[in-house]
Design a protein around this motif. Structure first.
Motif, mmCIF file in Angstrom:
data_model
loop_
_atom_site.group_PDB
_atom_site.id
_atom_site.type_symbol
_atom_site.label_atom_id
_atom_site.label_comp_id
_atom_site.label_asym_id
_atom_site.label_seq_id
_atom_site.Cartn_x
_atom_site.Cartn_y
_atom_site.Cartn_z
ATOM 1 N N MET A 1 29.242 -13.864 18.189
ATOM 2 C CA MET A 1 28.289 -14.093 19.257
ATOM 3 C C MET A 1 28.844 -13.610 20.585
ATOM 4 O O MET A 1 30.040 -13.719 20.829
ATOM 5 C CB MET A 1 28.017 -15.593 19.355
ATOM 6 N N GLY B 1 47.249 -11.315 20.048
ATOM 7 C CA GLY B 1 46.518 -12.528 19.699
ATOM 8 C C GLY B 1 47.434 -13.746 19.704
ATOM 9 O O GLY B 1 48.314 -13.889 20.568
ATOM 10 N N ILE C 1 56.682 -12.938 19.590
ATOM 11 C CA ILE C 1 57.342 -11.626 19.458
ATOM 12 C C ILE C 1 58.767 -11.746 20.011
ATOM 13 O O ILE C 1 58.985 -12.317 21.081
ATOM 14 C CB ILE C 1 56.565 -10.543 20.250
ATOM 15 N N GLY D 1 39.796 -20.916 12.474
ATOM 16 C CA GLY D 1 38.336 -20.998 12.344
ATOM 17 C C GLY D 1 37.928 -20.475 10.990
ATOM 18 O O GLY D 1 38.379 -19.409 10.572
ATOM 19 N N ALA E 1 31.557 -22.368 12.947
ATOM 20 C CA ALA E 1 32.925 -22.096 12.554
ATOM 21 C C ALA E 1 33.700 -23.394 12.777
ATOM 22 O O ALA E 1 33.389 -24.155 13.699
ATOM 23 C CB ALA E 1 33.526 -20.981 13.396
ATOM 24 N N LEU F 1 42.344 -16.760 13.038
ATOM 25 C CA LEU F 1 43.100 -17.540 14.025
ATOM 26 C C LEU F 1 42.730 -17.086 15.428
ATOM 27 O O LEU F 1 42.942 -15.923 15.789
ATOM 28 C CB LEU F 1 44.606 -17.355 13.793
ATOM 29 N N ARG F 2 42.173 -17.996 16.203
ATOM 30 C CA ARG F 2 41.851 -17.672 17.600
ATOM 31 C C ARG F 2 43.105 -17.872 18.445
ATOM 32 O O ARG F 2 43.849 -18.829 18.228
ATOM 33 C CB ARG F 2 40.780 -18.614 18.137
ATOM 34 N N ARG G 1 37.931 -18.476 22.062
ATOM 35 C CA ARG G 1 36.672 -18.356 21.324
ATOM 36 C C ARG G 1 35.842 -17.162 21.746
ATOM 37 O O ARG G 1 34.786 -16.899 21.159
ATOM 38 C CB ARG G 1 35.814 -19.609 21.562
ATOM 39 N N LEU H 1 33.454 -11.170 23.105
ATOM 40 C CA LEU H 1 32.664 -11.113 24.343
ATOM 41 C C LEU H 1 33.472 -10.500 25.491
ATOM 42 O O LEU H 1 32.962 -9.688 26.260
ATOM 43 C CB LEU H 1 32.227 -12.546 24.720
HETATM 44 C C1 LIG Z 1 36.091 -17.921 12.983
HETATM 45 C C2 LIG Z 1 36.120 -17.218 14.332
HETATM 46 C C3 LIG Z 1 34.929 -16.960 14.982
HETATM 47 C C4 LIG Z 1 34.954 -16.337 16.231
HETATM 48 N N1 LIG Z 1 33.756 -16.059 16.846
HETATM 49 C C5 LIG Z 1 33.760 -15.400 18.027
HETATM 50 C C6 LIG Z 1 32.530 -15.055 18.638
HETATM 51 O O1 LIG Z 1 31.440 -15.365 18.128
HETATM 52 N N2 LIG Z 1 32.561 -14.375 19.823
HETATM 53 C C7 LIG Z 1 33.737 -14.031 20.421
HETATM 54 O O2 LIG Z 1 33.700 -13.413 21.480
HETATM 55 N N3 LIG Z 1 34.926 -14.342 19.852
HETATM 56 C C8 LIG Z 1 34.952 -15.019 18.670
HETATM 57 N N4 LIG Z 1 36.139 -15.370 18.089
HETATM 58 C C9 LIG Z 1 37.374 -15.154 18.841
HETATM 59 C C10 LIG Z 1 37.874 -13.753 18.744
HETATM 60 O O3 LIG Z 1 37.911 -13.333 17.401
HETATM 61 C C11 LIG Z 1 39.272 -13.683 19.386
HETATM 62 O O4 LIG Z 1 39.219 -14.188 20.696
HETATM 63 C C12 LIG Z 1 39.748 -12.236 19.409
HETATM 64 O O5 LIG Z 1 39.866 -11.734 18.106
HETATM 65 C C13 LIG Z 1 41.095 -12.112 20.126
HETATM 66 O O6 LIG Z 1 41.426 -10.757 20.119
HETATM 67 P P1 LIG Z 1 42.932 -10.266 20.194
HETATM 68 O O7 LIG Z 1 42.888 -8.799 19.978
HETATM 69 O O8 LIG Z 1 43.562 -10.824 21.416
HETATM 70 O O9 LIG Z 1 43.650 -11.012 18.966
HETATM 71 P P2 LIG Z 1 43.467 -10.753 17.436
HETATM 72 O O10 LIG Z 1 42.057 -10.403 17.126
HETATM 73 O O11 LIG Z 1 44.078 -11.934 16.751
HETATM 74 O O12 LIG Z 1 44.327 -9.461 17.171
HETATM 75 C C14 LIG Z 1 45.722 -9.503 17.340
HETATM 76 C C15 LIG Z 1 46.274 -8.361 16.537
HETATM 77 O O13 LIG Z 1 47.658 -8.239 16.807
HETATM 78 C C16 LIG Z 1 48.287 -7.938 15.587
HETATM 79 N N5 LIG Z 1 49.697 -8.328 15.668
HETATM 80 C C17 LIG Z 1 50.242 -9.569 15.721
HETATM 81 N N6 LIG Z 1 51.570 -9.509 15.788
HETATM 82 C C18 LIG Z 1 51.895 -8.205 15.773
HETATM 83 C C19 LIG Z 1 53.133 -7.498 15.807
HETATM 84 N N7 LIG Z 1 54.309 -8.139 15.845
HETATM 85 N N8 LIG Z 1 53.080 -6.149 15.752
HETATM 86 C C20 LIG Z 1 51.884 -5.478 15.714
HETATM 87 N N9 LIG Z 1 50.691 -6.104 15.686
HETATM 88 C C21 LIG Z 1 50.697 -7.441 15.723
HETATM 89 C C22 LIG Z 1 47.530 -8.744 14.557
HETATM 90 O O14 LIG Z 1 47.735 -8.214 13.266
HETATM 91 C C23 LIG Z 1 46.108 -8.555 15.038
HETATM 92 O O15 LIG Z 1 45.518 -7.416 14.497
HETATM 93 C C24 LIG Z 1 36.166 -15.980 16.829
HETATM 94 C C25 LIG Z 1 37.366 -16.220 16.157
HETATM 95 C C26 LIG Z 1 37.352 -16.843 14.918
HETATM 96 C C27 LIG Z 1 38.644 -17.094 14.199
#
Ligand SMILES: Cc1cc2nc3c(=O)[nH]c(=O)nc-3n(C[C@H](O)[C@H](O)[C@H](O)COP(=O)(O)OP(=O)(O)OC[C@H]3O[C@@H](n4cnc5c(N)ncnc54)[C@H](O)[C@@H]3O)c2cc1C
Length: 332
Positions: free
Chosen positions: A1, A162, A168, A184, A221, A263-264, A290, A294
């Motif tokens: 969403m 994330g 790290i 989630g 979720a 994992l959020r 969350r 967006l």
């Molecule tokens: C069930 C669920 C529902 C959600 N619904 C929504 C929604 O409706 N709308 C919304 O906006 N958000 C939603 N979210 C939240 C959203 O998914 C996260 O806020 C978002 O994915 C965060 O993005 P990110 O790239 O920071 O982290 P992530 O998506 O967690 O990506 C981090 C990446 O870093 C990589 N990584 C970790 N450590 C290392 C390393 N040492 N070396 C290289 N790579 C590494 C991981 O493999 C991963 O690919 C939801 C989350 C969940 C779990």
């Protein structure tokens, strides 16, 4: 969403402003991305219907409505009959609702796939290996060491891993972001694309059902504090399905095609950490909790601008990682 309004919480007005700005940038962002990747991201600008299952939830909705109206957001209070006119599959027990035209949706997986294609076409090179550690010399981040032995040197490093961002290796305590995993779980159901069960996202308290163009419905979720555990559990599937059934009974007729856990990246104040860290050369973009999907356009724009110009966009100034500098978790 993409739900800045239905995700608005008391006391999080600065985050709301960031969420709204990112939402406003979405149509142009998606248009550019789809043109660059030649694929659809499943963006849909149908609004969201937030409904109450009983009198208590209806009272919660009423308070939420007043809060949203005070903030000048576009929301419409609906009686049960009007809710069912919009979404005929809603339970006849629904006590009332709020219609939010500005809360949209996108297919998160398609979005990620399109971003990879567009980046590659724009000349981005991906090193598909785990980062073993941040390389720090003379008090400055100089690149990363990969798990396959390669070292990538760089003037700037962006830490955006994330919920793993805080673990790290190589980070001094003052640069370690206080993020934690918040589990989630979601269910994916298959329905008909021609005769979709629902056309808009339907939210209740603690549960939502989001339709996809191909007829799938995502039910989510859970919000669980279980460390890095990503086990899918029968209890979560039961709870989600039961709660979704109370909103839209027809979900139980659909085929269950998957249960997933993710994992959020949660932060102590539920807001992201965006900007310079306590280590020279290291920029942080994490803690989106969350709303990371967006917040994609606004995060990308602001972090790219910071790297290119050294300037902090005023939109992200309230979310500087330094706000946790004296926080216990920051140095733990
Ligand atoms: C069930 C669920 C529902 C959600 N619904 C929504 C929604 O409706 N709308 C919304 O906006 N958000 C939603 N979210 C939240 C959203 O998914 C996260 O806020 C978002 O994915 C965060 O993005 P990110 O790239 O920071 O982290 P992530 O998506 O967690 O990506 C981090 C990446 O870093 C990589 N990584 C970790 N450590 C290392 C390393 N040492 N070396 C290289 N790579 C590494 C991981 O493999 C991963 O690919 C939801 C989350 C969940 C779990």
């Amino acid at each position: 969403m993409l739900a800045p309004v239905t995700e608005a919480h008391f006391g999080e007005e600065e985050l709301l402003a960031l969420n709204l700005e990112s939402s406003a940038r979405y149509p142009a962002f998606v248009q550019e991305l789809e043109a660059s990747s030649d694929m659809s991201c499943g963006y849909d600008s149908e609004g969201t219907l937030q409904v109450a299952r009983d009198a208590d939830e209806d009272a919660v909705l009423e308070r939420l409505l007043q809060f949203q109206l005070e903030l000048g957001l576009e929301v419409h209070r609906l009686r049960p009959r009007k809710c069912r006119e919009l979404e005929p599959a809603l339970s006849p027990r629904i006590r009332g609702g709020i219609y939010v035209p500005g809360d949209h949706r996108i297919d998160g997986r398609a979005l990620t796939e399109a971003l990879v294609i567009a980046c590659e076409r724009a000349g981005v090179r991906f090193a598909r290996a785990k980062v073993a550690s941040i390389a720090v010399t003379a008090g400055r981040a100089r690149g990363v060491a990969l798990s396959d032995g390669r070292v990538l040197a760089s003037d700037d490093v962006v830490l955006s891993a994330g919920c793993w961002s805080g673990s790290i290796e190589g980070l001094p305590p003052e640069a370690r972001p206080p993020v934690r995993p918040v589990k989630g779980q979601v269910l994916v159901l298959r329905g008909s694309a021609q005769e979709p069960l629902i056309r808009r996202s339907v939210r209740g308290v603690g549960v939502y059902a989001v339709p996809r163009r191909d007829g799938r419905v995502v039910v989510g979720a859970t919000v669980e504090e279980r460390g890095f555990d990503v086990t899918v559990t029968a209890g979560a599937a039961h709870d989600l399905l039961r709660a979704a059934y109370e909103l839209v009974p027809g979900v139980t007729e659909l085929e269950l095609i998957g249960v997933f856990a993710g994992l959020r990246p949660g932060s102590p104040d539920n807001a992201p950490l965006l900007g310079r860290s306590g280590l020279d050369g290291l920029v942080i973009a994490t803690g989106h909790y969350r709303n990371g999907i967006l917040l994609t356009p606004v995060t990308a724009d602001a972090i790219a601008a910071l790297l290119a110009t050294g300037e902090i966009d005023e939109l992200i100034a309230p979310f500087a990682p330094a706000r946790f500098a004296r926080h216990e978790a920051f140095s733990s």
